[in-house]
Design a protein around this motif. Structure first.
Motif, PDB file in Angstrom:
ATOM      1  N   ARG A 277       0.827  -1.211   0.000  1.00  0.00           N
ATOM      2  CA  ARG A 277       0.000   0.000   0.000  1.00  0.00           C
ATOM      3  C   ARG A 277       0.857   1.255   0.000  1.00  0.00           C
ATOM      4  O   ARG A 277       1.833   1.349   0.739  1.00  0.00           O
ATOM      5  CB  ARG A 277      -0.933   0.012   1.212  1.00  0.00           C
ATOM      6  N   GLY A 278       0.473   2.213  -0.841  1.00  0.00           N
ATOM      7  CA  GLY A 278       1.213   3.455  -0.948  1.00  0.00           C
ATOM      8  C   GLY A 278       0.668   4.572  -0.082  1.00  0.00           C
ATOM      9  O   GLY A 278       1.315   5.590   0.115  1.00  0.00           O
ATOM     10  N   GLY A 279      -0.544   4.416   0.455  1.00  0.00           N
ATOM     11  CA  GLY A 279      -1.146   5.470   1.268  1.00  0.00           C
ATOM     12  C   GLY A 279      -2.207   4.906   2.179  1.00  0.00           C
ATOM     13  O   GLY A 279      -2.440   3.708   2.230  1.00  0.00           O
ATOM     14  N   GLY A 280      -2.854   5.791   2.900  1.00  0.00           N
ATOM     15  CA  GLY A 280      -3.930   5.399   3.797  1.00  0.00           C
ATOM     16  C   GLY A 280      -3.422   4.784   5.084  1.00  0.00           C
ATOM     17  O   GLY A 280      -2.226   4.800   5.373  1.00  0.00           O
ATOM     18  N   PRO A 281      -4.338   4.206   5.853  1.00  0.00           N
ATOM     19  CA  PRO A 281      -3.951   3.660   7.159  1.00  0.00           C
ATOM     20  C   PRO A 281      -2.989   2.475   7.060  1.00  0.00           C
ATOM     21  O   PRO A 281      -2.314   2.154   8.019  1.00  0.00           O
ATOM     22  CB  PRO A 281      -5.278   3.255   7.802  1.00  0.00           C
ATOM     23  N   ALA A 282      -2.883   1.849   5.898  1.00  0.00           N
ATOM     24  CA  ALA A 282      -2.010   0.671   5.748  1.00  0.00           C
ATOM     25  C   ALA A 282      -0.777   0.973   4.889  1.00  0.00           C
ATOM     26  O   ALA A 282      -0.152   0.061   4.355  1.00  0.00           O
ATOM     27  CB  ALA A 282      -2.799  -0.478   5.146  1.00  0.00           C
ATOM     28  N   ALA A 283      -0.402   2.225   4.759  1.00  0.00           N
ATOM     29  CA  ALA A 283       0.738   2.606   3.914  1.00  0.00           C
ATOM     30  C   ALA A 283       1.978   1.806   4.301  1.00  0.00           C
ATOM     31  O   ALA A 283       2.308   1.679   5.482  1.00  0.00           O
ATOM     32  CB  ALA A 283       1.017   4.094   4.029  1.00  0.00           C
TER      33      ALA A 283
ATOM     34  N   GLU B  98     -10.698  -3.645  -9.505  1.00  0.00           N
ATOM     35  CA  GLU B  98      -9.686  -3.265  -8.512  1.00  0.00           C
ATOM     36  C   GLU B  98      -8.385  -4.052  -8.700  1.00  0.00           C
ATOM     37  O   GLU B  98      -7.302  -3.489  -8.579  1.00  0.00           O
ATOM     38  CB  GLU B  98     -10.216  -3.457  -7.092  1.00  0.00           C
ATOM     39  N   THR B  99      -8.484  -5.336  -9.005  1.00  0.00           N
ATOM     40  CA  THR B  99      -7.277  -6.127  -9.221  1.00  0.00           C
ATOM     41  C   THR B  99      -6.512  -5.604 -10.427  1.00  0.00           C
ATOM     42  O   THR B  99      -5.290  -5.440 -10.375  1.00  0.00           O
ATOM     43  CB  THR B  99      -7.615  -7.619  -9.403  1.00  0.00           C
ATOM     44  N   PHE B 100      -7.229  -5.304 -11.487  1.00  0.00           N
ATOM     45  CA  PHE B 100      -6.575  -4.780 -12.686  1.00  0.00           C
ATOM     46  C   PHE B 100      -5.952  -3.408 -12.424  1.00  0.00           C
ATOM     47  O   PHE B 100      -4.818  -3.135 -12.833  1.00  0.00           O
ATOM     48  CB  PHE B 100      -7.554  -4.709 -13.860  1.00  0.00           C
ATOM     49  N   GLU B 101      -6.685  -2.528 -11.740  1.00  0.00           N
ATOM     50  CA  GLU B 101      -6.164  -1.183 -11.466  1.00  0.00           C
ATOM     51  C   GLU B 101      -4.900  -1.219 -10.617  1.00  0.00           C
ATOM     52  O   GLU B 101      -3.999  -0.408 -10.809  1.00  0.00           O
ATOM     53  CB  GLU B 101      -7.227  -0.325 -10.766  1.00  0.00           C
ATOM     54  N   GLU B 102      -4.821  -2.147  -9.668  1.00  0.00           N
ATOM     55  CA  GLU B 102      -3.676  -2.191  -8.760  1.00  0.00           C
ATOM     56  C   GLU B 102      -2.516  -3.036  -9.257  1.00  0.00           C
ATOM     57  O   GLU B 102      -1.384  -2.813  -8.831  1.00  0.00           O
ATOM     58  CB  GLU B 102      -4.101  -2.705  -7.382  1.00  0.00           C
ATOM     59  N   THR B 103      -2.777  -3.995 -10.137  1.00  0.00           N
ATOM     60  CA  THR B 103      -1.706  -4.922 -10.533  1.00  0.00           C
ATOM     61  C   THR B 103      -1.525  -5.058 -12.037  1.00  0.00           C
ATOM     62  O   THR B 103      -0.538  -5.632 -12.479  1.00  0.00           O
ATOM     63  CB  THR B 103      -1.968  -6.332  -9.973  1.00  0.00           C
ATOM     64  N   GLY B 104      -2.508  -4.622 -12.818  1.00  0.00           N
ATOM     65  CA  GLY B 104      -2.457  -4.808 -14.263  1.00  0.00           C
ATOM     66  C   GLY B 104      -2.824  -6.210 -14.702  1.00  0.00           C
ATOM     67  O   GLY B 104      -2.786  -6.517 -15.893  1.00  0.00           O
TER      68      GLY B 104
ATOM     69  N   ALA C 282       2.183  -5.108 -12.309  1.00  0.00           N
ATOM     70  CA  ALA C 282       2.698  -3.738 -12.342  1.00  0.00           C
ATOM     71  C   ALA C 282       1.864  -2.896 -11.391  1.00  0.00           C
ATOM     72  O   ALA C 282       0.644  -2.847 -11.515  1.00  0.00           O
ATOM     73  CB  ALA C 282       2.626  -3.179 -13.755  1.00  0.00           C
ATOM     74  N   ALA C 283       2.509  -2.255 -10.435  1.00  0.00           N
ATOM     75  CA  ALA C 283       1.790  -1.450  -9.446  1.00  0.00           C
ATOM     76  C   ALA C 283       1.061  -0.302 -10.113  1.00  0.00           C
ATOM     77  O   ALA C 283       1.598   0.381 -10.983  1.00  0.00           O
ATOM     78  CB  ALA C 283       2.756  -0.915  -8.402  1.00  0.00           C
ATOM     79  N   GLY C 284      -0.174  -0.103  -9.715  1.00  0.00           N
ATOM     80  CA  GLY C 284      -0.981   0.992 -10.216  1.00  0.00           C
ATOM     81  C   GLY C 284      -1.911   1.471  -9.126  1.00  0.00           C
ATOM     82  O   GLY C 284      -1.897   0.965  -8.006  1.00  0.00           O
ATOM     83  N   ASP C 285      -2.737   2.439  -9.432  1.00  0.00           N
ATOM     84  CA  ASP C 285      -3.721   2.987  -8.510  1.00  0.00           C
ATOM     85  C   ASP C 285      -3.019   3.409  -7.215  1.00  0.00           C
ATOM     86  O   ASP C 285      -2.102   4.206  -7.251  1.00  0.00           O
ATOM     87  CB  ASP C 285      -4.843   1.985  -8.279  1.00  0.00           C
ATOM     88  N   ASP C 286      -3.410   2.868  -6.070  1.00  0.00           N
ATOM     89  CA  ASP C 286      -2.800   3.253  -4.795  1.00  0.00           C
ATOM     90  C   ASP C 286      -1.749   2.253  -4.310  1.00  0.00           C
ATOM     91  O   ASP C 286      -1.315   2.310  -3.168  1.00  0.00           O
ATOM     92  CB  ASP C 286      -3.865   3.471  -3.725  1.00  0.00           C
ATOM     93  N   ALA C 287      -1.333   1.334  -5.169  1.00  0.00           N
ATOM     94  CA  ALA C 287      -0.305   0.357  -4.797  1.00  0.00           C
ATOM     95  C   ALA C 287       1.078   0.918  -5.106  1.00  0.00           C
ATOM     96  O   ALA C 287       1.322   1.436  -6.192  1.00  0.00           O
ATOM     97  CB  ALA C 287      -0.514  -0.952  -5.559  1.00  0.00           C
ATOM     98  N   ALA C 288       1.979   0.840  -4.127  1.00  0.00           N
ATOM     99  CA  ALA C 288       3.361   1.280  -4.339  1.00  0.00           C
ATOM    100  C   ALA C 288       4.177   0.190  -5.024  1.00  0.00           C
ATOM    101  O   ALA C 288       5.166   0.474  -5.694  1.00  0.00           O
ATOM    102  CB  ALA C 288       4.001   1.643  -3.006  1.00  0.00           C
ATOM    103  N   GLU C 289       3.737  -1.057  -4.866  1.00  0.00           N
ATOM    104  CA  GLU C 289       4.436  -2.206  -5.443  1.00  0.00           C
ATOM    105  C   GLU C 289       3.431  -3.338  -5.571  1.00  0.00           C
ATOM    106  O   GLU C 289       2.505  -3.453  -4.767  1.00  0.00           O
ATOM    107  CB  GLU C 289       5.585  -2.619  -4.525  1.00  0.00           C
ATOM    108  N   ALA C 290       3.604  -4.182  -6.573  1.00  0.00           N
ATOM    109  CA  ALA C 290       2.754  -5.366  -6.763  1.00  0.00           C
ATOM    110  C   ALA C 290       3.647  -6.506  -7.214  1.00  0.00           C
ATOM    111  O   ALA C 290       4.512  -6.308  -8.065  1.00  0.00           O
ATOM    112  CB  ALA C 290       1.670  -5.095  -7.796  1.00  0.00           C
TER     113      ALA C 290
END
Length: 138
Positions: free
Chosen positions: A26-32, A55-61, A102-110
């Motif tokens: 997670r790149g942000g929020g309470p679980a950053a 959501e899976t596609f947005e965060e991981t491709g 590939a990390a996307g959306d609010d994910a810093a890494e996937a």
């Protein structure tokens, strides 16, 4: 007592392939900075299965298909702002498990994480117990 805080419905996707699980940091929020399964909010009038795929596609491709519901969890807290989530988690299958996330959306890494290495990561609160409860890890 209702303090005006609304409950947010969210979904999570548990994808396991070749003894690895798909996780995002997670790149942000309470679980950053913590690792979790892909997922996020359900949009108004969006079917749950569609939200899982989106959501899976947005965060991981990665493209996935939904298999079945694994259960739900409730998360409440105050940091950084008050929040109340009800998260419905689904088992999913990646259409191409060889594809590199590939990390996307609010994910810093996937990435695909070997199940044997889960203990080395800082997981979001309750994820380890959940994965054990649903039989993903022993």
């Amino acid at each position: 007592m209702n303090d005006g805080l609304r409950v947010t419905v969210a979904v999570g996707a548990v994808a396991v392939a070749d003894e690895s699980i798909l996780l995002v940091r997670r790149g942000g929020g309470p679980a950053a900075g913590e690792w979790s399964i892909p997922g996020g909010r359900v949009e108004v009038n969006e079917p749950l299965h569609a939200a899982v795929v989106r959501e899976t596609f947005e965060e991981t491709g990665l493209e996935v298909v939904v298999d079945h519901c694994l259960g739900w969890v409730e998360r409440m807290g105050e940091h950084p702002v008050p929040y109340h989530f009800v998260i419905l988690d689904f088992a999913v299958t990646a259409l191409d498990p060889a594809q590199v996330p590939a990390a996307g959306d609010d994910a810093a890494e996937a990435r695909w994480v070997p199940l044997a290495e889960l203990d080395e990561l800082r997981l979001v609160d309750g994820l380890d117990d959940f994965l054990r409860d649903v039989g993903v890890v022993g």
